[in-house]
Design an enzyme around this catalytic site. Structure first.
Site, mmCIF file in Angstrom:
data_model
loop_
_atom_site.group_PDB
_atom_site.id
_atom_site.type_symbol
_atom_site.label_atom_id
_atom_site.label_comp_id
_atom_site.label_asym_id
_atom_site.label_seq_id
_atom_site.Cartn_x
_atom_site.Cartn_y
_atom_site.Cartn_z
ATOM 1 N N ASP A 7 0.888 -1.159 0.000
ATOM 2 C CA ASP A 7 0.000 0.000 0.000
ATOM 3 C C ASP A 7 0.936 1.222 0.000
ATOM 4 O O ASP A 7 2.121 1.093 0.322
ATOM 5 C CB ASP A 7 -0.850 -0.045 1.274
ATOM 6 C CG ASP A 7 -1.571 1.263 1.542
ATOM 7 O OD1 ASP A 7 -2.206 1.795 0.618
ATOM 8 O OD2 ASP A 7 -1.465 1.757 2.680
ATOM 9 N N PHE A 8 0.406 2.388 -0.329
ATOM 10 C CA PHE A 8 1.285 3.564 -0.360
ATOM 11 C C PHE A 8 1.029 4.509 0.816
ATOM 12 O O PHE A 8 1.803 4.558 1.761
ATOM 13 C CB PHE A 8 1.168 4.300 -1.700
ATOM 14 C CG PHE A 8 2.230 5.355 -1.859
ATOM 15 C CD1 PHE A 8 3.528 5.002 -2.201
ATOM 16 C CD2 PHE A 8 1.959 6.699 -1.627
ATOM 17 C CE1 PHE A 8 4.540 5.962 -2.305
ATOM 18 C CE2 PHE A 8 2.947 7.661 -1.731
ATOM 19 C CZ PHE A 8 4.236 7.299 -2.069
ATOM 20 N N ASP A 9 -0.087 5.252 0.787
ATOM 21 C CA ASP A 9 -0.367 6.212 1.877
ATOM 22 C C ASP A 9 -0.508 5.476 3.205
ATOM 23 O O ASP A 9 -1.351 4.594 3.335
ATOM 24 C CB ASP A 9 -1.674 6.965 1.614
ATOM 25 C CG ASP A 9 -1.608 7.862 0.391
ATOM 26 O OD1 ASP A 9 -1.786 9.064 0.541
ATOM 27 O OD2 ASP A 9 -1.377 7.346 -0.722
ATOM 28 N N GLY A 96 -5.039 3.173 -3.399
ATOM 29 C CA GLY A 96 -6.197 3.994 -3.738
ATOM 30 C C GLY A 96 -5.772 5.444 -3.906
ATOM 31 O O GLY A 96 -6.557 6.294 -4.316
ATOM 32 N N LYS A 141 -8.177 -4.517 -3.799
ATOM 33 C CA LYS A 141 -6.759 -4.874 -3.895
ATOM 34 C C LYS A 141 -6.510 -6.380 -3.986
ATOM 35 O O LYS A 141 -5.453 -6.788 -4.456
ATOM 36 C CB LYS A 141 -5.987 -4.270 -2.714
ATOM 37 C CG LYS A 141 -5.937 -2.749 -2.775
ATOM 38 C CD LYS A 141 -5.017 -2.184 -1.707
ATOM 39 C CE LYS A 141 -5.014 -0.655 -1.746
ATOM 40 N NZ LYS A 141 -4.066 -0.087 -0.786
ATOM 41 N N ASP A 168 -6.924 -2.205 2.602
ATOM 42 C CA ASP A 168 -5.850 -3.192 2.403
ATOM 43 C C ASP A 168 -6.282 -4.593 2.828
ATOM 44 O O ASP A 168 -5.615 -5.579 2.499
ATOM 45 C CB ASP A 168 -4.593 -2.808 3.201
ATOM 46 C CG ASP A 168 -4.025 -1.472 2.743
ATOM 47 O OD1 ASP A 168 -3.947 -1.265 1.523
ATOM 48 O OD2 ASP A 168 -3.679 -0.643 3.602
#
Length: 215
Positions: A7-9, A96, A141, A168
């Site tokens: 995941d990023f953020d 997202g 995801k 997630d």
């Protein structure tokens, strides 16, 4: 080869892209309230993203570029991505959040992800339209992870997912190894391991034989 999906953020980065954009649009409090509800599973991710994008309507290109320029990776994230790639693994970012912010943050650290699956905020006439588009608004995801694993010929049992929030959960549930990065309470029960730094994540991946130990 394993497939490692981040995941990023809140995971690879502690920047929240919509917050950085919202500060420039003067709607930070409204956006934070929507994000909080989504993270706690009180609001669907799609609904929350559309609501937040609508609040950002009219923000101009310069302000958008400046916000994405502020997105940064967590300490140690770039080095961990490089180690994974050097060991022959495929590193994916499934978020997202927004493609431009992810690309900008990686570029600043001189690293690249092998695959980025992210959303976009369309512009018209040099301003945000207030809409959002991309594969991870209605899409989830787990589907993104499964499709990518399939493309690469990697069994799901050889995938690793790393994330923190409610959106997630689907990929953490289907991955061979699920790691929570300071996960929300709703996420913790599905995690095989929980970490609070990229250093610890490296150690967990070494412990599971994904990464060779550092010399």
């Amino acid at each position: 080869m394993s497939l490692i999906a981040f995941d990023f953020d809140g995971t690879l980065s502690d920047s929240e892209m919509t917050v950085l954009l919202a500060e420039r649009a003067g709607v930070a409090d409204e956006v934070a309230a929507i994000t909080e509800r989504a993270m706690n599973d009180e609001l669907s991710y799609a609904e929350s993203l559309y609501q937040r994008a609508e609040l950002l309507s009219g923000l101009d290109e310069d302000a958008v570029a400046a916000a994405f320029d502020e997105v940064t990776l967590r300490p140690g994230a770039a080095a961990l991505i490089e180690r994974l790639q050097a060991d022959g693994h495929h590193v994916a970012v499934l978020t997202g959040g927004f493609e431009r912010g992810v690309e900008r943050a990686l570029q600043k650290e001189g690293v690249e992800a092998d695959t980025i699956v992210a959303n976009r905020l369309p512009m018209a006439g040099g301003r945000l339209t207030g809409d959002a588009e991309g594969p991870l608004i209605e899409g989830t995801k787990d589907d993104a992870l499964e499709a990518l694993a399939d493309d690469l010929g990697v069994p799901l049992a050889s995938t690793v997912a790393v994330g923190d929030g409610a959106n997630d959960l689907p990929m953490l549930e289907v991955a061979g190894l699920a790691v929570g990065f300071v996960p929300k309470d709703a996420v913790r029960p599905v995690c095989d391991a929980v970490v609070a730094s990229m250093f610890r994540l490296g150690k967990v991946l070494e412990g599971h034989g994904v990464l060779s130990p550092e010399e």
